[in-house]
Design an enzyme around this catalytic site. Sequence first.
Site, PDB file in Angstrom:
ATOM      1  N   GLU A 115     -96.197 -22.860 -63.933  1.00  0.00           N
ATOM      2  CA  GLU A 115     -94.877 -23.052 -63.328  1.00  0.00           C
ATOM      3  C   GLU A 115     -94.373 -21.753 -62.708  1.00  0.00           C
ATOM      4  O   GLU A 115     -94.450 -20.708 -63.352  1.00  0.00           O
ATOM      5  CB  GLU A 115     -93.869 -23.532 -64.388  1.00  0.00           C
ATOM      6  CG  GLU A 115     -92.554 -23.965 -63.769  1.00  0.00           C
ATOM      7  CD  GLU A 115     -91.535 -24.417 -64.813  1.00  0.00           C
ATOM      8  OE1 GLU A 115     -90.745 -25.319 -64.518  1.00  0.00           O
ATOM      9  OE2 GLU A 115     -91.526 -23.854 -65.922  1.00  0.00           O
ATOM     10  N   GLU A 131     -93.300 -25.229 -71.229  1.00  0.00           N
ATOM     11  CA  GLU A 131     -93.243 -26.569 -71.807  1.00  0.00           C
ATOM     12  C   GLU A 131     -94.414 -27.471 -71.472  1.00  0.00           C
ATOM     13  O   GLU A 131     -94.282 -28.698 -71.547  1.00  0.00           O
ATOM     14  CB  GLU A 131     -91.958 -27.267 -71.345  1.00  0.00           C
ATOM     15  CG  GLU A 131     -91.886 -27.575 -69.844  1.00  0.00           C
ATOM     16  CD  GLU A 131     -91.203 -26.512 -69.021  1.00  0.00           C
ATOM     17  OE1 GLU A 131     -90.768 -26.802 -67.897  1.00  0.00           O
ATOM     18  OE2 GLU A 131     -91.093 -25.363 -69.515  1.00  0.00           O
ATOM     19  N   GLU A 147     -88.068 -26.085 -75.568  1.00  0.00           N
ATOM     20  CA  GLU A 147     -89.337 -26.587 -75.034  1.00  0.00           C
ATOM     21  C   GLU A 147     -89.606 -28.033 -75.437  1.00  0.00           C
ATOM     22  O   GLU A 147     -90.196 -28.797 -74.670  1.00  0.00           O
ATOM     23  CB  GLU A 147     -90.496 -25.688 -75.483  1.00  0.00           C
ATOM     24  CG  GLU A 147     -90.347 -24.217 -75.122  1.00  0.00           C
ATOM     25  CD  GLU A 147     -90.022 -23.982 -73.661  1.00  0.00           C
ATOM     26  OE1 GLU A 147     -90.511 -24.745 -72.802  1.00  0.00           O
ATOM     27  OE2 GLU A 147     -89.267 -23.036 -73.369  1.00  0.00           O
TER      28      GLU A 147
END
Length: 1121
Positions: free
Chosen positions: A392, A528, A562
């Site tokens: 990410e 996550e 998360e």
Amino acid sequence: MKMMKALEGKPYEEQLRSFGLFNLEKKRLREDLIVVLNILTTGIEEAGTDIFSFGIVEIDLFPVKQNCASPVFYLFCWPCSSTCHGCVWSCVLIDCYLLEWLRYRIPLPRNMIENSMFEEEPDVVDLAKEPCLHPLEPDEVEYEPRSSRLLVRGLGEHEMEDDEEDYESSAKLLGMSFMNRSSGPQNNMSVYRQNPNGSCSVTSVRTMVVCTVVFVIAVSLIIVIYLLPKCTFTKEGCHKKNHTMELIYPLATNGKLFPWAKIRLPSDVVPLHYDLVLHPNLTTLKFAGSVNIVVKILQVTQKIVLHSSGLNITKATITSTQGHQAKPVEFLEYPLHDQIAIMTPEALLVGQNYTVNIEYSSNLSDTYYGFYKISYKDEDSKQRWFAATQFEPLAARSAFPCFDEPAFKATFLVKIKRDEKLSTLSNMPKKATTPVTNGIVQDEFSVSLKMSTYLVAFVVADLKNITRETNGSLVSVYAIPQHLDQAAYALDTTVKLLEFYQKYFLMEYPLEKLDLVAIPDFQSGAMENWGLITFREATLLFDNNTSSARDKKLITAVIAHELAHQWFGNLVTMEWWNDLWLSEGFATFMEYFAMEEIFPELHSDEDFHNLIFKAMMKDSLNSSHPVSSAVQSSEQIEEMFDTLSYIKGASLLLMLKHYLTKDVFQAGIEVYLHNHNYGTAQSDDLWDSMNKITNGTLDVKKMMKTWILHKGFPLVTVVRKGKTISVQQEKFLFRVEPENWTSDASYLWQIPLTYITNRCNFTHCTNAYLLDQKSAVIELPEEVEWMKFNVDMNGYYIVHYAEDWKILINLLKQNHTALSPKDRANLINNIFSLAGLGRASLETAFELIDYLKKENSTAPLTQALFQLSLIYNLLDKKGEQQLAARVMHRIEQLLGEKIDQQHWTDDGTMSERELRSTLLAFACTHDIRNCRTTAMEMFERWMKSNGTVSLPTDVMKAIFTVGAKSSHGWEFLLKMYSSSVSEAEKSKMIEALASTEDVRKLIWLMQNSLEGEVIRSQELSHIVATVSQSLPGYLLAWDFVKENWEKLTRKFHLGSYTIQNIISWSTSQFATKPHLLEVKSFFESKSEESSQLRCVKEAIDTIQLNIQWMERNLAKLQKLL
């Protein structure tokens, strides 16, 4: 042609508007240039044909600066009709880039093509000689208006033929105009007149001189217009610094035309499934891979554009659903956008599925992005390697070619080849392990659920784990072997939180397993990834001997955050990064909500409100941005991961929850998750889900759009007269720049006001009122002694009480417990914010906190200490040491007794223990009371025992900070840091080491952390933040950033949270105009991407605010203290 005749004799501006030129960007520049070219072409006609030879004339303009190539323009002239003096010419001035477009789109006369000067420019594709095998479809072309594209003044005397009309339509498509095209007899601008008898008059000398002068002036004007500041000329043309214009036809790395120019991928092809095979080699630190991507065709096309970054692609093939044999395909690479294009020999049909196979290799990354390598020492102090992922937002493309945008969800089958002594993890449970070659095995994982590429993850390392089952899912915590004994708290906490979320969302966790992995070197707090959450060791591992109450709260908060992402972000994903807050804001909100429900003893709400106060400081600057903001470039996307997306987003949800009531809010969340699971969503989808529950009683979308689409927040002014309360809203803004100011009318929030009075205080009831206008009046049933708005700081706004501040100050002095601790902290924050704005006096702010001697709650005490520390630090760095000492004396007067009451133990509630840590760390740093004496005694005992004596965890940082003041203590602390196995202990040591006043040690510490030798690079932003707070260190921190900027931006991506923090901390103490100029000049000297970072603008705003604050309050402080 009819339009052209209709425009004859009309004003010039009207002619332009008819062709849409006034709707284009930079219309003034465009208009001026067209005027110039009309003069230029008229001059050419008047001068006669002997000046220009038939064909192409190249005009070389002067370069802007030394490193610029000369801009090249081409003047096309051709005869349209014959006159007595030869031909009347039509001329077009074209830059080299548009010529490429013309030669591809329009069949230019053959002699023009043959005379083209592009043969001398090998880096430009000659489309006439090398026609494209894969023509672009019309809807794929991004027509970017530019003032240099094509400007024509036709001087022929005949009507346009069909092909000429095609030329005109092409020009109009680009926003270009054929000016004053008319027949010869009607053209009153020509000096060539036909006499009635058919003969021609001779051109006068005066006319020739005038035309020559006009021609020179015209060329000069073109130079001035084109050579504007901040414009770099290349063979592709002028690239403006804001990069808002994309190249129409970019070139691939092999020199061929790349078929896509936008940053976002086309929507004609979507991925359905990935088969990914990887073989990381932890000896060579390289990896090889292959990926089969099943795609579905939504529009007929001959290209498949996807992402790839830094991958060495060796082979690409495509197979149709009906076909059994893979066909080799050409692939093109465009690194500027991290894109590749698979060019197919035949059209791909709508509704059909195809499989693209790509084989590639690459190095394991030495940054914190993509598939990267980590070194660590094992139990025998031997170096070992660890490979992990962090995708990410935009790094999956650096591990495998993919459609790397959140909306392109697909399923994934992952296979990883590894050394048989290591282990692998991925999102899904391991399905099978098979031998490959001697010592190498392949792990195959189950097919994943439909998810975005940034959530794919894999880890290859020597790991151990502990496991527990809950609700049919296997929960495991993994760590390197020597840290496994610190994993128990995380496992217990995860199980509790997972069970809570499933009940609250009325939706089970959808995967069979959930792994939490402690990564030895990790830039973020955690990530996550669905089913495989990765953590920094300090945010997952809890050591009973060295972890403090604050450490426990941190670990709990990160796990809660998360796990919330498993629903918000993973199950339902934002459609694009502009709505990142839907993921991060929701996860942050749920993090604190879940902790309050399951772990009330942690008092997490106090931390949440402190974070909201800090977010509002950032949000009050000119450089702030709306929670939902348009983003395109990688730097813009990275910068969305900031305080506003996380904390402001969460605080807006908190405000909405309290206004709707918790049951309505929860029901709205359930609708949202069920309606969009395994898909994507936008902000409006959330509000629509809430509106289904409110059922017309409240338009949630209308209300909340005023919060997510506006930057900043409102200031509500309250005036009380008897039973009548007047409220008025305006934008709270610390510094108003006229050029950036937006009128108040455009900043109108729908504010869910809450208030309490002495008749109905926080223990009984709360009143609510929706302020959806500029001002309003609230009528109370009876007069009250006092009132407090924004109950428990559940709203995202600041309140100014006008004349009622004195009443609230008296209330705090006489009976401060009439207000909740949150409300007391809220009042302290608001009064100091208003003093900084100039709406309240600093004297009033100091008067309000006089009651603190009676305060025992953590929230108001820490907020007051924070506000006073800001003032102290500004004075200290400004050279006002005497005045700074008086501020510290005032702090000691207010908090001295509280400091004396603290015990050097770990006793008490979690809130009391946190307050102890805060007060003693502050007292030891600033040498208040006897803090340093006690701390040094404890440090020396610990040092004599060679670190074997246990220290109280809550005061460990204070003890280490004092110990690091001496050279011997600092060296011993560094030695213990290198051998410690507790990340909690190492974190406290790092902060203490960075608190020394020894300049050489501070420089070594920052440099070593950047290189990652003794101290990991993940600690660098923490080190810079600590160094910048001290008088000896704040200039060193800035010098370090300047000297190592290129290294920093290679190690940490531009715009990343680490870069944001480093810039913010290294400049936040500046309060002088020379420092302001230095910071501005430094970033202006760097790349455009660096200078345009939002965090750079925030740093400049902050320095300006510091200067303004000092100018406004320095004299007042001298009188006040």
